[in-house]
Design a protein around this motif. Structure first.
Motif, PDB file in Angstrom:
ATOM      1  N   VAL A 114       0.840  -1.208   0.000  1.00  0.00           N
ATOM      2  CA  VAL A 114       0.000   0.000   0.000  1.00  0.00           C
ATOM      3  C   VAL A 114       0.872   1.254   0.000  1.00  0.00           C
ATOM      4  N   ASN A 115       1.873   1.276   0.875  1.00  0.00           N
ATOM      5  CA  ASN A 115       2.759   2.447   0.947  1.00  0.00           C
ATOM      6  C   ASN A 115       3.531   2.633  -0.358  1.00  0.00           C
ATOM      7  N   GLY A 116       3.955   1.509  -0.941  1.00  0.00           N
ATOM      8  CA  GLY A 116       4.701   1.578  -2.205  1.00  0.00           C
ATOM      9  C   GLY A 116       3.836   2.034  -3.353  1.00  0.00           C
TER      10      GLY A 116
ATOM     11  N   GLN B  59       4.358   5.186  -5.491  1.00  0.00           N
ATOM     12  CA  GLN B  59       4.714   4.687  -6.836  1.00  0.00           C
ATOM     13  C   GLN B  59       6.211   4.306  -6.902  1.00  0.00           C
ATOM     14  N   SER B  60       6.688   3.710  -5.828  1.00  0.00           N
ATOM     15  CA  SER B  60       8.112   3.381  -5.765  1.00  0.00           C
ATOM     16  C   SER B  60       8.377   1.890  -5.969  1.00  0.00           C
ATOM     17  N   LEU B  61       7.310   1.094  -6.144  1.00  0.00           N
ATOM     18  CA  LEU B  61       7.492  -0.353  -6.247  1.00  0.00           C
ATOM     19  C   LEU B  61       7.554  -0.811  -7.699  1.00  0.00           C
ATOM     20  N   HIS B  62       8.461  -1.723  -7.969  1.00  0.00           N
ATOM     21  CA  HIS B  62       8.526  -2.370  -9.286  1.00  0.00           C
ATOM     22  C   HIS B  62       7.317  -3.299  -9.413  1.00  0.00           C
ATOM     23  N   PRO B  63       6.685  -3.349 -10.603  1.00  0.00           N
ATOM     24  CA  PRO B  63       5.507  -4.206 -10.789  1.00  0.00           C
ATOM     25  C   PRO B  63       5.741  -5.656 -10.359  1.00  0.00           C
ATOM     26  N   GLN B  64       6.932  -6.162 -10.600  1.00  0.00           N
ATOM     27  CA  GLN B  64       7.232  -7.539 -10.234  1.00  0.00           C
ATOM     28  C   GLN B  64       7.183  -7.729  -8.707  1.00  0.00           C
ATOM     29  N   LEU B  65       7.633  -6.679  -7.973  1.00  0.00           N
ATOM     30  CA  LEU B  65       7.606  -6.744  -6.511  1.00  0.00           C
ATOM     31  C   LEU B  65       6.167  -6.663  -5.994  1.00  0.00           C
ATOM     32  N   VAL B  66       5.340  -5.864  -6.703  1.00  0.00           N
ATOM     33  CA  VAL B  66       3.925  -5.783  -6.333  1.00  0.00           C
ATOM     34  C   VAL B  66       3.298  -7.183  -6.405  1.00  0.00           C
ATOM     35  N   ILE B  67       3.558  -7.868  -7.514  1.00  0.00           N
ATOM     36  CA  ILE B  67       3.020  -9.219  -7.713  1.00  0.00           C
ATOM     37  C   ILE B  67       3.541 -10.159  -6.621  1.00  0.00           C
TER      38      ILE B  67
END
Length: 269
Positions: free
Chosen positions: A242-244, A248-256
């Motif tokens: 949520v914080n990321g 908008q600091s998270l890589h899409p792969q890390l979100v997954i």
């Protein structure tokens, strides 16, 4: 006059009528002790005058088996009296110890002592005195209530040591499991073991996260049998997510990956 094999003197018969003897449970060995040097003291206790029985008891060694029985019988009644009526209950320790051989085979006496000890524990506030009383009760005849009391007091003592940082959580867990041998199914002991195990797991996972071994922390949580641990790490995954997303600091792969870990840890949430 002879009643139930007991020779009643004229003075005794005058003092206690026949109905008195009929209502007393017949114990041949006890009646026989009335003819020993302990007889007058035992007779006083039978009449309910324990204080007088204590005062007139002989101060001598019991030699025969009957004399030993008489002395033990009197010690039980004197010990109970001291435990109930004396501010210093510790005086009853050595006295009741002399009656231990009879206490262990007498269910009625054990039930009576359980009641006396339970009442005595309600009058105590100091933890060290609780521990002393509990150990005495347990050593005397090891009843279910004495086991429960001793185990719970030892748990309380250990809890204080944890709060005062005199013992580590891991050392405490070992000792809680040792206490469990006193009263295996005691709910207080079981609860403390579960809480301590939870604290140890949480500490281990916190350390992994602190040193950026997040994947190891997730794997450690997956192996845990405690749902609180799995939920804690799943919540942490979602918090990062949520914080990321907000920053908008998270890589899409890390979100997954974070979503995948959270769903593995708590598939029903």
């Amino acid at each position: 006059l002879i009643i139930n094999d007991l020779l009643i003197s004229p003075a005794g018969y005058e003092h206690l009528n026949y109905d008195y003897f009929k209502q007393i449970n017949y114990n041949q060995k006890l009646w026989q002790t009335l003819y020993t040097d302990w007889g007058l003291a035992i007779a006083a206790c039978i009449e309910g005058d324990i204080q007088r029985g204590i005062k007139i008891k002989p101060n001598k060694t019991a030699n025969s088996e009957l004399e030993k029985y008489a002395k033990s019988w009197l010690s039980y009644h004197e010990g109970c009296y001291c435990l109930q009526n004396n501010n210093d209950w510790r005086k009853s320790k050595s006295i009741l110890q002399e009656a231990k051989n009879l206490i262990t085979i007498n269910l009625e006496w054990k039930q009576q002592l359980d009641k006396i000890f339970e009442k005595k524990r309600e009058q105590i506030n100091d933890l060290s005195e609780h521990l002393e009383l509990a150990q005495f009760w347990y050593n005397l005849f090891n009843s279910k209530k004495s086991r429960s009391y001793l185990a719970e007091m030892k748990v309380e003592e250990l809890r204080h040591k944890i709060l005062d940082k005199k013992i580590s959580i891991k050392e405490a867990l070992t000792k809680f499991k040792q206490i469990q041998s006193i009263d295996y199914n005691n709910p207080v002991v079981i609860d403390m073991i579960e809480k301590t195990e939870l604290l140890i797991e949480m500490e281990e996972i916190d350390n992994l996260i602190k040193y950026n071994n997040f994947e190891d922390a997730v794997n450690r949580a997956k192996r845990s049998s405690n749902p609180q641990i799995r939920k804690m790490v799943a919540d942490y995954c979602l918090e990062i997510l949520v914080n990321g997303m907000k920053s908008q600091s998270l890589h899409p792969q890390l979100v997954i990956q974070l979503v995948h870990w959270a769903s593995e840890l708590c598939p029903n949430d």
